[in-house]
Design a protein around this motif. Structure first.
Motif, PDB file in Angstrom:
ATOM      1  N   GLU A   1       3.404   2.183   2.904  1.00 27.29           N
ATOM      2  CA  GLU A   1       4.309   3.303   2.655  1.00 27.29           C
ATOM      3  C   GLU A   1       3.488   4.572   2.520  1.00 27.29           C
ATOM      4  O   GLU A   1       2.479   4.598   1.811  1.00 27.29           O
ATOM      5  CB  GLU A   1       5.132   3.063   1.386  1.00 27.29           C
ATOM      6  N   LEU A   2       3.923   5.632   3.203  1.00 26.74           N
ATOM      7  CA  LEU A   2       3.247   6.913   3.136  1.00 26.74           C
ATOM      8  C   LEU A   2       4.175   7.947   2.497  1.00 26.74           C
ATOM      9  O   LEU A   2       5.365   7.990   2.813  1.00 26.74           O
ATOM     10  CB  LEU A   2       2.856   7.402   4.537  1.00 26.74           C
TER      11      LEU A   2
ATOM     12  N   ASN B   1      -2.063  12.208  -3.922  1.00 23.92           N
ATOM     13  CA  ASN B   1      -3.435  12.201  -4.414  1.00 23.92           C
ATOM     14  C   ASN B   1      -4.365  11.395  -3.509  1.00 23.92           C
ATOM     15  O   ASN B   1      -5.545  11.718  -3.379  1.00 23.92           O
ATOM     16  CB  ASN B   1      -3.493  11.642  -5.839  1.00 23.92           C
ATOM     17  N   HIS B   2      -3.830  10.338  -2.885  1.00 13.66           N
ATOM     18  CA  HIS B   2      -4.634   9.601  -1.908  1.00 13.66           C
ATOM     19  C   HIS B   2      -4.897  10.481  -0.683  1.00 13.66           C
ATOM     20  O   HIS B   2      -5.991  10.453  -0.107  1.00 13.66           O
ATOM     21  CB  HIS B   2      -3.922   8.318  -1.467  1.00 13.66           C
ATOM     22  N   LEU B   3      -3.876  11.248  -0.286  1.00 14.99           N
ATOM     23  CA  LEU B   3      -4.000  12.061   0.914  1.00 14.99           C
ATOM     24  C   LEU B   3      -4.933  13.249   0.710  1.00 14.99           C
ATOM     25  O   LEU B   3      -5.461  13.799   1.683  1.00 14.99           O
ATOM     26  CB  LEU B   3      -2.622  12.555   1.361  1.00 14.99           C
TER      27      LEU B   3
ATOM     28  N   LEU C   1       8.540   5.404   4.611  1.00 13.51           N
ATOM     29  CA  LEU C   1       8.146   6.777   4.313  1.00 13.51           C
ATOM     30  C   LEU C   1       8.848   7.208   3.031  1.00 13.51           C
ATOM     31  O   LEU C   1      10.068   7.052   2.893  1.00 13.51           O
ATOM     32  CB  LEU C   1       8.532   7.733   5.441  1.00 13.51           C
ATOM     33  N   LEU C   2       8.063   7.742   2.108  1.00 19.09           N
ATOM     34  CA  LEU C   2       8.605   8.260   0.855  1.00 19.09           C
ATOM     35  C   LEU C   2       8.812   9.762   1.006  1.00 19.09           C
ATOM     36  O   LEU C   2       7.863  10.513   1.234  1.00 19.09           O
ATOM     37  CB  LEU C   2       7.637   7.971  -0.296  1.00 19.09           C
ATOM     38  N   LEU C   3      10.060  10.206   0.892  1.00 13.96           N
ATOM     39  CA  LEU C   3      10.392  11.624   0.979  1.00 13.96           C
ATOM     40  C   LEU C   3      10.375  12.187  -0.435  1.00 13.96           C
ATOM     41  O   LEU C   3      11.302  11.969  -1.223  1.00 13.96           O
ATOM     42  CB  LEU C   3      11.760  11.807   1.635  1.00 13.96           C
TER      43      LEU C   3
ATOM     44  N   ALA D   1       0.862  -1.176   0.000  1.00 11.05           N
ATOM     45  CA  ALA D   1       0.000   0.000   0.000  1.00 11.05           C
ATOM     46  C   ALA D   1       0.900   1.227   0.000  1.00 11.05           C
ATOM     47  O   ALA D   1       1.729   1.397   0.889  1.00 11.05           O
ATOM     48  CB  ALA D   1      -0.901  -0.008   1.226  1.00 11.05           C
ATOM     49  N   MET D   2       0.749   2.063  -1.014  1.00 13.55           N
ATOM     50  CA  MET D   2       1.577   3.260  -1.144  1.00 13.55           C
ATOM     51  C   MET D   2       0.648   4.466  -1.200  1.00 13.55           C
ATOM     52  O   MET D   2       0.011   4.743  -2.220  1.00 13.55           O
ATOM     53  CB  MET D   2       2.445   3.165  -2.395  1.00 13.55           C
TER      54      MET D   2
END
Length: 281
Positions: A193-194, A165-167, A214-216, A160-161
């Motif tokens: 992953e957020l 756009n999801h946020l 976490l994706l920076l 799950a990423m």
């Protein structure tokens, strides 16, 4: 070889051969036997050898195909990677499709190796993305591994990423925690992953349970260093992935920030085919 790759080879041969190879049929004697080899016309890293071998075997099971290298081997100009002997007609019919696979996949492996060299001496690992040629994902991601890189998720199903756009749809921490809890309950093996665009988001996401990565996204090197420090000081320690603005010039600096992964879409969407050629002996 997996079912998707088998189907891909069939489709590639079908589009190239169509109703038949008229050149070989009319200009090459049916009983002509020959020896040939595929060799490098540029330095790089080879990948896709099994796929190329399968193309020749699919055209003519009687062809003798000898693989001289292994996926991931560095090759230099003039190095031979495959030898094929048998029917000249069959070799010529399979030639272009085999080379298309081999050149494309070797180009990805070669480009990946360049990026991997830029992170040597750091903890960072080079990741691919889902920016792959439709239908080619499995073999393109295998080529990334051959070049020394690592694979990100294969598709929408194995991680799950949650990206920007999801946020937009839902960004409250309580709602995110509830969604993570439900996912982990239903599918405990799926990682989460957020994507964080700001250090404030990093701080908020570090307060959540069950976050694996976490994706920076598009952060400066200084921001990423601060994010690493924030993560290291927190009770929860998700792995950090840098993304955005990544190229060969920026790669080393990003790696020195201390992030765990750097994802590079260019490994697959911008790789240049490695120059390889087939010659009769």
């Amino acid at each position: 070889m997996d079912a998707v790759t088998n189907q891909l080879i069939d489709l590639a041969l079908q589009e190239d051969i169509g109703t038949g190879d008229v050149t070989s049929k009319y200009f090459v004697p049916e009983d002509k036997q020959t020896e040939s080899s595929i060799y490098a016309k540029a330095d790089g890293v080879v990948a896709g050898l099994d796929v190329a071998k399968e193309v020749f075997s699919r055209i003519d099971a009687s062809l003798n195909v000898v693989v001289l290298k292994q996926d991931g081997d560095p090759i230099a100009y003039g190095d031979h990677v495959l030898e094929i002997s048998g029917s000249a007609r069959s070799i010529l019919t399979a030639e272009r499709t085999a080379l298309n696979f081999l050149q494309r996949l070797s180009g990805i492996a070669s480009q990946t190796a360049e990026y991997v060299r830029m992170v040597e001496g750091t903890v960072a690992r080079v990741l691919d993305t889902r920016k792959t040629t439709p239908g080619w994902r499995a073999i393109e991601k295998a080529a990334v591994v051959a070049g020394g890189g690592s694979n990100h998720r294969m598709g929408l199903y194995d991680r799950a990423m949650v990206k920007d756009n999801h946020l937009v749809a839902e960004n409250k921490l309580e709602a995110l925690q509830d969604a993570i809890d439900r996912l982990k309950q239903d599918q405990p093996d799926v990682e989460v992953e957020l994507e964080a665009d700001t250090l404030d988001q990093v701080k908020g996401f570090l307060s959540l349970d069950g976050v694996d990565h976490l994706l920076l996204d598009n952060m400066s090197n200084e921001q990423m260093k601060l994010a690493v420090a924030m993560r290291d000081a927190a009770d929860r320690k998700p792995l950090l992935e840098a993304s955005g603005g990544v190229n060969l010039e920026t790669m080393a600096g990003i790696a020195r920030t201390g992030v765990d992964f750097i994802s590079v879409g260019a490994l697959t969407h911008s790789a240049v085919a490695l120059d390889l050629s087939l010659e009769f002996q």
